[in-house]
Design a protein around this motif. Structure first.
Motif, mmCIF file in Angstrom:
data_model
loop_
_atom_site.group_PDB
_atom_site.id
_atom_site.type_symbol
_atom_site.label_atom_id
_atom_site.label_comp_id
_atom_site.label_asym_id
_atom_site.label_seq_id
_atom_site.Cartn_x
_atom_site.Cartn_y
_atom_site.Cartn_z
ATOM 1 N N UNK A 221 0.809 -1.217 0.000
ATOM 2 C CA UNK A 221 0.000 0.000 0.000
ATOM 3 C C UNK A 221 0.840 1.264 0.000
ATOM 4 N N UNK A 222 2.154 1.119 0.002
ATOM 5 C CA UNK A 222 3.054 2.271 -0.040
ATOM 6 C C UNK A 222 3.405 2.583 -1.487
ATOM 7 N N UNK A 223 3.499 3.878 -1.822
ATOM 8 C CA UNK A 223 3.865 4.267 -3.184
ATOM 9 C C UNK A 223 4.799 5.474 -3.154
ATOM 10 N N UNK A 224 5.701 5.502 -4.139
ATOM 11 C CA UNK A 224 6.705 6.559 -4.237
ATOM 12 C C UNK A 224 6.762 7.045 -5.676
ATOM 13 N N UNK A 225 6.649 8.356 -5.873
ATOM 14 C CA UNK A 225 6.672 8.943 -7.208
ATOM 15 C C UNK A 225 7.905 9.818 -7.372
ATOM 16 N N UNK A 248 -0.301 9.265 -3.734
ATOM 17 C CA UNK A 248 0.971 8.622 -3.425
ATOM 18 C C UNK A 248 1.343 8.855 -1.960
ATOM 19 N N UNK A 249 2.092 7.914 -1.430
ATOM 20 C CA UNK A 249 2.563 8.044 -0.046
ATOM 21 C C UNK A 249 3.686 9.066 0.057
ATOM 22 N N UNK A 250 4.625 8.984 -0.882
ATOM 23 C CA UNK A 250 5.835 9.803 -0.826
ATOM 24 C C UNK A 250 6.117 10.384 -2.206
ATOM 25 N N UNK A 251 6.392 11.667 -2.253
ATOM 26 C CA UNK A 251 6.660 12.382 -3.504
ATOM 27 C C UNK A 251 8.034 13.017 -3.429
ATOM 28 N N UNK A 252 8.914 12.677 -4.377
ATOM 29 C CA UNK A 252 10.164 13.392 -4.506
ATOM 30 C C UNK A 252 9.873 14.625 -5.349
ATOM 31 N N UNK A 272 0.145 13.786 -2.007
ATOM 32 C CA UNK A 272 1.171 13.070 -1.243
ATOM 33 C C UNK A 272 0.986 13.236 0.264
ATOM 34 N N UNK A 273 1.283 12.177 1.007
ATOM 35 C CA UNK A 273 1.265 12.274 2.471
ATOM 36 C C UNK A 273 2.526 12.976 2.969
ATOM 37 N N UNK A 274 3.654 12.677 2.324
ATOM 38 C CA UNK A 274 4.939 13.259 2.698
ATOM 39 C C UNK A 274 5.694 13.577 1.415
ATOM 40 N N UNK A 275 6.470 14.644 1.417
ATOM 41 C CA UNK A 275 7.301 15.011 0.271
ATOM 42 C C UNK A 275 8.731 15.247 0.729
ATOM 43 N N UNK A 276 9.674 14.957 -0.163
ATOM 44 C CA UNK A 276 11.088 15.248 0.075
ATOM 45 C C UNK A 276 11.576 16.126 -1.067
ATOM 46 N N UNK A 358 1.784 6.538 10.291
ATOM 47 C CA UNK A 358 0.989 5.300 10.313
ATOM 48 C C UNK A 358 0.250 5.100 9.010
ATOM 49 N N UNK A 359 -0.191 3.883 8.778
ATOM 50 C CA UNK A 359 -0.977 3.618 7.577
ATOM 51 C C UNK A 359 -2.279 4.401 7.628
#
Length: 360
Positions: A221-225, A248-252, A272-276, A358-359
């Motif tokens: 269920x985790x995704x990274x773009x 998405x879970x994480x976005x660069x 996105x939930x979190x971005x870097x 958390x999920x």
């Protein structure tokens, strides 16, 4: 207020009065230094990702639970092999000694320039890219030629939208390549994008940026773009009128946080939930892009590799979310450990502090 339930891991050696205050703010749980330094992939059940500091370029290391690995871009060349050394530090933390695949998003020097230094030190199984250089500039032609020479007889594959990248345990799909984009992703139903209506029409630039190879990695269920340096003129057609990427879970953050990229139509649609943001101290991290990502629906945190010294405090994240502070060039990375249920954690290598998400 955007918040996530979290547990922080803090090394006692870091706990000066100032850092203790930060630790208490983050709700830290104290662990011995050795425990904090240990791998967070017990039994190799998690996906580990490193946003490596290459001073405003890109180098992102992905290590699957299987041990299969892919490095997205290699940072700059020269500097006594600085960026190759920083990649190797992340490899050591991940417990790997070779890289199965190196994906070059496009042929700009801050992405491909580090290949000659890397192959001198690290065994690479295969190189992936979008084909040939499309930019009419001497420096890009030079870097492309150096890349071709450096990879020698190592296998090389040209990617097209929709192509899968074989990393055991991960579902990795090519989203964009050589100016083209995918129409749909297996398992994701394209949905009308309400953010398209107010998006301006952007002029297409003629550099390698809009040719960037972008990928979507799914692990349960985790995704990274990661779309490399894709610019707005190519971001918008990707997600308009329908968004094929889902949330998405994480976005660069695209293009190191430059305002030529990170259109609201894209960023708000992927939710996105979190971005870097892999910005440098004096490169990218523009206030406009920072604000767009920061304000995207549902975002919990925006992490940065550097303080953007050209921006004011209002357009930089809080210090605990920045890997390298003003004037700090120690090459601290940001480490992500993801679980198949969609939960994940982010660790700031500068502080040793970990924040858990958390999920959903």
């Amino acid at each position: 207020m955007k918040r996530a339930v979290s547990l922080r891991l803090c090394r006692p050696s870091l706990l000066s009065i100032t850092s203790l205050a930060i630790a208490l703010m983050f709700g830290c749980t104290l662990l011995p230094h050795s425990a904090a330094a240990q791998s967070t992939r017990p039994g190799n059940i998690d996906l580990t990702l490193y946003a490596i500091d290459v001073e405003g370029g890109q180098a992102t290391l992905i290590v699957a639970p299987s041990g299969g690995s892919m490095l997205v871009d290699t940072g700059w060349g020269g500097n006594n092999g600085r960026d190759a050394g920083r990649i190797m530090e992340a490899m050591k933390d991940a417990g790997i000694t070779k890289i199965d695949k190196v994906l070059i998003t496009h042929f700009h020097t801050d992405h491909v320039g580090g290949v000659p230094n890397l192959v001198e030190r690290v065994k690479v199984g295969e190189f992936l890219d979008h084909g040939v250089n499309r930019e009419d500039s001497d420096i890009t032609r030079k870097d492309y030629a150096a890349y071709i020479k450096a990879i020698g007889n190592t296998p090389r594959r040209t990617l097209h939208p929709g192509d899968l990248i074989d990393i055991p345990g991960l579902n990795t799909t090519t989203i964009t390549a050589d100016g083209e984009h995918i129409k749909s992703v297996a398992g994701i139903k394209p949905a009308p994008n309400p953010y398209c209506a107010n998006e301006p029409k952007w002029e297409l630039d003629t550099t390698e940026n809009p040719r960037s190879t972008g990928i979507l990695i799914r692990f349960g269920l985790f995704s990274f773009l990661d779309l490399g340096d894709l610019t707005k003129a190519k971001e918008v057609p990707l997600v308009c009128p329908n968004n094929p990427l889902g949330h998405v879970s994480l976005y660069l953050v695209d293009h190191h946080g430059m305002n030529l990229s990170n259109s609201r139509a894209l960023v708000d649609a992927i939710h996105p939930r979190v971005a870097i943001m892999d910005n440098g101290a004096h490169k990218a991290g523009s206030p406009e892009a920072w604000q767009t990502v920061h304000d995207s629906p549902g975002l919990l945190d925006l992490w940065m590799l550097h303080t953007a010294e050209g921006s004011d405090a209002a357009h930089n994240s809080a210090y605990p979310l920045i890997a390298n502070l003003k004037g700090d060039s120690d090459g601290h990375y940001i480490k992500v450990v993801a679980v198949g249920d969609g939960s994940f954690s982010v660790t700031n290598a500068r502080t040793g502090q970990t924040k858990k998400y958390p999920r959903e």
